[in-house]
Design a protein around this motif. Structure first.
Motif, PDB file in Angstrom:
ATOM      1  N   VAL A  20       0.529  -1.249   0.167  1.00  0.00           N
ATOM      2  CA  VAL A  20       0.187   0.173  -0.095  1.00  0.00           C
ATOM      3  C   VAL A  20       0.958   1.272  -0.124  1.00  0.00           C
ATOM      4  O   VAL A  20       0.467   2.320  -0.630  1.00  0.00           O
ATOM      5  N   THR A  24       0.864   4.286  -2.704  1.00  0.00           N
ATOM      6  CA  THR A  24       0.501   5.669  -2.365  1.00  0.00           C
ATOM      7  C   THR A  24       1.704   6.812  -2.612  1.00  0.00           C
ATOM      8  O   THR A  24       1.126   7.890  -3.011  1.00  0.00           O
ATOM      9  N   ALA A 143      -8.983  -0.044  -4.006  1.00  0.00           N
ATOM     10  CA  ALA A 143      -8.556   1.262  -4.531  1.00  0.00           C
ATOM     11  C   ALA A 143      -9.232   2.086  -5.325  1.00  0.00           C
ATOM     12  O   ALA A 143      -9.641   3.108  -5.340  1.00  0.00           O
ATOM     13  N   MET A 259      -5.997   4.936   1.921  1.00  0.00           N
ATOM     14  CA  MET A 259      -5.284   3.633   1.937  1.00  0.00           C
ATOM     15  C   MET A 259      -4.633   3.344   3.244  1.00  0.00           C
ATOM     16  O   MET A 259      -4.414   2.074   3.587  1.00  0.00           O
TER      17      MET A 259
END
Length: 303
Positions: A20, A24, A143, A259
């Motif tokens: 993740v 990001t 997402a 996220m």
């Protein structure tokens, strides 16, 4: 082939965090033009430059149509707007009304440009998610949902800012020096475009025009062109700034926050790291083949 997620719970959490975080970071890097860890190339700025170039062309085309409309319907404006003032006087309210009418026509195209760019940015973020979470359909699905929700939120905020910008434009304002400079430039351009006349003819023409209502309207046209040039330049910069700030910068920051918050939900850890069935089966098959090859190699070495 992507590596399988660890079997240990603690390691799986760190594995998910790494996945993740990489996504990001790429989302943030996308907004600054930096290199992406996922390996794919997404040049969002090329798309933005193209879309904002179209917006600038729309402003220029709108200005040209505005000028032609005034020139073509000069007598109509005389009948429509002229009040009780004597020839040679320009009513400021006439000027203001005509400017406002033209500015209002740009508002909806600006909002449409926002929605077009918003859709394009959303597609790029979704493509980034698909590249970052290969083999993890649930992560891609989550997402996508967050990207869509953020897009709606930021688009609404951007639209509110754009409409406020147009409300401010209806005030009709410019710094004196800026307006004087634009007016001088317009007059200079008009003089360069006008056909060359003899000095005597020029004096006669000036004398006639100074007592003719058409001269007043010609002067009004010059003022309108001068102000539109200033207002359109403001909008050429301000509209893209608002769109880019909300739909790119703010969206990426919000996506990173959402996220990372998702990772804290440890109860759904297995759901997040559930692999695509085909990838799991292919990996198992490749690992089985690797074991057989290693075993065969050992036999050959011993032989």
């Amino acid at each position: 082939m992507a590596t399988a997620p660890p079997s240990n719970t603690a390691e799986r959490i760190y594995y998910l965090l790494d996945k993740v975080t990489a996504f990001t970071h790429d989302a943030i890097n996308l907004t600054t033009g930096e290199e992406l860890k996922c390996g794919d190339r997404f040049n969002v700025f090329s798309m933005l430059r193209n879309e904002f170039g179209k917006w600038n062309n729309h402003l220029l085309h709108s200005g040209e149509k505005f000028n032609k409309k005034i020139e073509k319907e000069v007598e109509e404006y005389e009948a429509t707007y002229r009040g009780r003032e004597l020839p040679g006087f320009i009513n400021y309210r006439t000027f203001e009304t005509m400017v406002k009418d033209q500015i209002k026509q740009l508002e909806e195209p600006a909002v449409k440009k926002l929605k077009d760019v918003g859709d394009a940015v959303r597609r790029v973020f979704i493509q980034l998610a698909q590249s970052s979470f290969i083999g993890y359909p649930n992560l891609v699905k989550i997402a996508k949902a967050k990207i869509e929700a953020i897009k709606q939120e930021k688009e609404s905020a951007a639209e509110s800012m754009l409409r406020t910008q147009f409300k401010m434009e209806l005030i009709v304002y410019s710094q004196d020096r800026t307006y004087s400079s634009s007016l001088s430039e317009c007059k200079r351009e008009e003089e360069e475009e006008a056909p060359t006349l003899s000095q005597k003819h020029h004096k006669e023409r000036s004398l006639v025009y100074s007592t003719d209502n058409h001269a007043t309207l010609q002067e009004l046209m010059t003022h309108l062109k001068s102000y539109y040039k200033i207002a359109s330049q403001r909008l050429a910069d301000q509209i893209p700034l608002v769109i880019r700030y909300q739909m790119l910068q703010e969206s990426a920051v919000a996506l990173e926050r959402e996220m990372l918050l998702m990772i804290q939900d440890k109860e759904n850890l297995e759901l997040y790291l559930k692999e695509d069935c085909d990838i799991g089966m292919r990996r198992a098959g490749l690992q089985s083949r690797l074991k057989r090859l290693m075993k065969a190699r050992t036999y050959l070495v011993e032989f």
